[in-house]
Design a protein around this motif. Structure first.
Motif, short mmCIF file in Angstrom:
data_model
loop_
_atom_site.label_atom_id
_atom_site.label_comp_id
_atom_site.label_asym_id
_atom_site.label_seq_id
_atom_site.Cartn_x
_atom_site.Cartn_y
_atom_site.Cartn_z
N ASP A 22 27.10 46.04 34.58
CA ASP A 22 28.20 46.65 34.14
C ASP A 22 29.40 44.82 33.89
N LYS A 23 29.37 44.58 32.90
CA LYS A 23 29.89 43.47 32.12
C LYS A 23 31.87 43.22 32.46
N ASP A 24 32.45 44.30 32.39
CA ASP A 24 33.77 44.22 33.14
C ASP A 24 33.87 44.01 34.80
N GLN A 25 33.00 44.86 36.05
CA GLN A 25 32.92 44.34 36.54
C GLN A 25 31.80 43.47 37.33
N SER A 27 32.46 40.54 35.21
CA SER A 27 34.19 39.85 35.31
C SER A 27 35.15 39.69 36.10
N GLN A 28 35.47 41.04 36.70
CA GLN A 28 36.71 40.89 37.76
C GLN A 28 36.17 40.48 39.22
#
Length: 125
Positions: A22-25, A27-28
């Motif tokens: 998951d790219k958002d996870q 990145s976070q």
């Protein structure tokens, strides 16, 4: 950010990208790690400033002036070499070795001082 911390951050970022689909996870998580490293870097800089301020306001002349004196001495040695005022009979490889010693000595001092500050932080109750 310190060079080696930046390199480690880059490696950790690549590992996170591979481990977390998951790219958002991802990145976070990378942003969280970067903010923690920036906080550590800020703390280290603040501590270094306190050490330098304490030395600059110390009672002893030597305490106040040893860093500038050391840097001026090394700068003078390098300028003397550039002006051709080196000892006769030194080969180019010997001169390069001596300049490397100066570079390593100054770098080692910086790393040693950083390690000393970190150890002081860890040893606090």
């Amino acid at each position: 950010m310190i060079g080696w911390l930046g390199a480690i951050t880059g490696l950790v970022g690549k590992a996170i990208d591979k481990a977390i689909p998951d790219k958002d996870q991802a990145s976070q998580l990378k942003a969280s790690i970067n903010s923690q490293i920036i906080a550590l870097d800020k703390t280290e800089l603040e501590q270094a400033g306190k050490v330098i301020a304490a030395e600059a306001t110390g009672e002893s002349w030597l305490q106040r002036n040893w860093r500038p004196s050391t840097m001026l001495t090394f700068t003078g040695l390098i300028v003397a070499h550039w002006l051709g005022w080196t000892a006769p009979g030194l080969s180019e490889s010997q001169i390069i070795a001596l300049l490397e010693i100066v570079k390593i000595g100054l770098g080692g001092y910086v790393v040693g001082r950083s390690a000393e500050k970190v150890m002081k932080q860890w040893s606090k109750p």
